[in-house]
Design a protein around this motif. Structure first.
Motif, mmCIF file in Angstrom:
data_model
loop_
_atom_site.group_PDB
_atom_site.id
_atom_site.type_symbol
_atom_site.label_atom_id
_atom_site.label_comp_id
_atom_site.label_asym_id
_atom_site.label_seq_id
_atom_site.Cartn_x
_atom_site.Cartn_y
_atom_site.Cartn_z
ATOM 1 N N UNK A 124 53.226 36.319 96.988
ATOM 2 C CA UNK A 124 53.328 35.415 95.836
ATOM 3 C C UNK A 124 52.036 35.408 95.030
ATOM 4 N N UNK A 125 50.910 35.442 95.722
ATOM 5 C CA UNK A 125 49.613 35.471 95.048
ATOM 6 C C UNK A 125 49.455 36.773 94.271
ATOM 7 N N UNK A 126 49.803 37.873 94.898
ATOM 8 C CA UNK A 126 49.688 39.187 94.254
ATOM 9 C C UNK A 126 50.571 39.253 93.010
ATOM 10 N N UNK A 127 51.791 38.753 93.119
ATOM 11 C CA UNK A 127 52.692 38.745 91.957
ATOM 12 C C UNK A 127 52.093 37.950 90.809
ATOM 13 N N UNK A 128 51.472 36.821 91.128
ATOM 14 C CA UNK A 128 50.867 35.983 90.089
ATOM 15 C C UNK A 128 49.723 36.711 89.386
ATOM 16 N N UNK A 129 48.898 37.436 90.160
ATOM 17 C CA UNK A 129 47.781 38.181 89.580
ATOM 18 C C UNK A 129 48.292 39.296 88.670
ATOM 19 N N UNK A 130 49.309 40.014 89.127
ATOM 20 C CA UNK A 130 49.850 41.113 88.317
ATOM 21 C C UNK A 130 50.519 40.575 87.052
ATOM 22 N N UNK A 131 51.179 39.431 87.152
ATOM 23 C CA UNK A 131 51.839 38.853 85.982
ATOM 24 C C UNK A 131 50.830 38.362 84.952
ATOM 25 N N UNK A 132 49.713 37.810 85.432
ATOM 26 C CA UNK A 132 48.723 37.244 84.513
ATOM 27 C C UNK A 132 47.733 38.281 84.002
ATOM 28 N N UNK A 133 47.315 39.202 84.877
ATOM 29 C CA UNK A 133 46.211 40.096 84.510
ATOM 30 C C UNK A 133 46.623 41.559 84.427
ATOM 31 N N UNK A 134 47.698 41.918 85.101
ATOM 32 C CA UNK A 134 48.039 43.331 85.207
ATOM 33 C C UNK A 134 48.834 43.907 84.060
ATOM 34 N N UNK A 135 49.431 43.045 83.235
ATOM 35 C CA UNK A 135 50.303 43.553 82.164
ATOM 36 C C UNK A 135 49.564 44.482 81.204
ATOM 37 N N UNK A 136 48.310 44.183 80.924
ATOM 38 C CA UNK A 136 47.545 44.996 79.974
ATOM 39 C C UNK A 136 47.217 46.379 80.530
ATOM 40 N N UNK A 137 47.376 46.539 81.853
ATOM 41 C CA UNK A 137 47.099 47.833 82.472
ATOM 42 C C UNK A 137 48.356 48.422 83.116
#
Length: 336
Positions: A312-325
């Motif tokens: 759940x934590x990893x998904x949150x990081x990818x949703x918030x920060x990973x979209x640009x990459x």
């Protein structure tokens, strides 16, 4: 006549001082030319001479000197003798230092796309990281870095980061809640810990031991080699094997220095860089269990984390920060 003599004497003194304090102008502005035409290059890194950084630097030096028949020599400066990683990275960009081993997160200010390497649980294992960095993704990042007068000459390996602390073994995000922890400067990594409820901060490596000793922070995360190199086992009790993020250590070279090489020597530098990269990854992989045992002997209590408990934590990081990459992330995940 006395006045003229005083003027001549003053002029002589000024000229002598200028000669003494003016830096030697290097051929093509790069390296340090000796009287016999040999070019000496400066290589900086942050670790002790027992660390993988230094061993990799020695291998690079020996092979370069051998394959160029001594046309190039390399002087290695360990333990931040020439400055911090941030300082030497800037010096390489300016061309005042020829080569440096730095962390991938120190290159984010030059090329933001380097941030992708700090995404949590992005790399499956050492082989995945090696093939990615020495493949298409590594080439893309290096090409962008070249626009800033810096290039990756070798993708060295620091390893996967593990969590240490003085409170308790870490098994889940809940165990990190409220924990004061020193983390790398990677925004994605800081977001990962903050999302777990930890209070993340960054402290320079040189101040980390004291900060842990004084309880300024209770915890930190680093590859095993760094935990050993900085003797953090003396001020930390629990070691939780998380592998939550991978940290590459690019050996960077001033592009102006590289451009001053002949085509033949450029090829040699790149070939040696690739070979040393392979050695560094193999060494990290082969010494992993040995390092854990060494830390157990030093008194650390070791446990292993199930990454799925952090989904759940990893998904949150990818949703918030990973979209640009997302493009780079997809390339990395698709790489085998």
């Amino acid at each position: 006549m006395k006045k003229i003599a005083r003027i001549m004497l003053s002029t002589f003194v000024v000229l002598a001082l200028v000669v003494c304090i003016t830096p030697v102008v290097m051929a093509n502005g790069q390296g340090e030319n000796s009287s016999d035409g040999v070019v000496n290059l400066k290589l900086s890194h942050s670790a002790a001479e027992t660390h993988r950084y230094h061993k990799a630097a020695l291998k690079f030096k020996e092979e370069i000197e051998k394959r160029t028949n001594g046309r190039y020599t390399i002087t290695i400066f360990p333990l931040n003798q020439l400055g911090t990683q941030e300082e030497v990275t800037e010096a390489v960009q300016l061309g005042t230092i020829d080569i440096a081993i730095t962390s991938d997160d120190k290159l984010m200010t030059l090329v933001p796309d380097f941030s992708v390497l700090g995404m949590p649980f992005l790399f499956r294992d050492y082989d995945h990281a090696y093939s990615t960095l020495n493949g298409e993704v590594g080439d893309l990042l290096s090409k962008k870095l070249e626009e800033k007068n810096v290039m990756v000459i070798s993708w060295l390996e620091n390893g996967f980061r593990q969590i240490t602390n003085n409170r308790q073994p870490i098994f889940s995000p809940e165990d990190l809640n409220g924990l004061k922890i020193r983390v790398s400067t990677s925004k994605a990594n800081m977001l990962f810990f903050n999302t777990c409820g930890a209070a993340s901060t960054n402290i320079t490596t040189s101040e980390l031991y004291t900060a842990l000793q004084l309880n300024t922070v209770e915890a930190q995360e680093n590859p095993l080699a760094n935990i050993i190199d900085k003797k953090l086992y003396e001020v930390q009790k629990y070691l939780s094997i998380s592998g939550h993020v991978h940290t590459a250590e690019p050996m960077i070279m001033s592009k102006s220095t590289f451009d001053s090489l002949s085509p033949e020597d450029k090829k040699i530098f790149l070939e040696v860089g690739r070979e040393v990269s392979q050695w560094a990854f193999d060494d990290a992989k082969n010494s992993f269990d040995e390092n854990i045992e060494a830390l157990k002997i030093k008194g650390m209590e070791v446990n292993y984390i199930d990454p799925s408990r952090f989904n759940d934590v990893v998904d949150a990081v990818y949703n918030e920060y990973g979209k640009q990459y997302s493009d780079l992330i997809n390339k990395i995940k698709a790489n085998k």
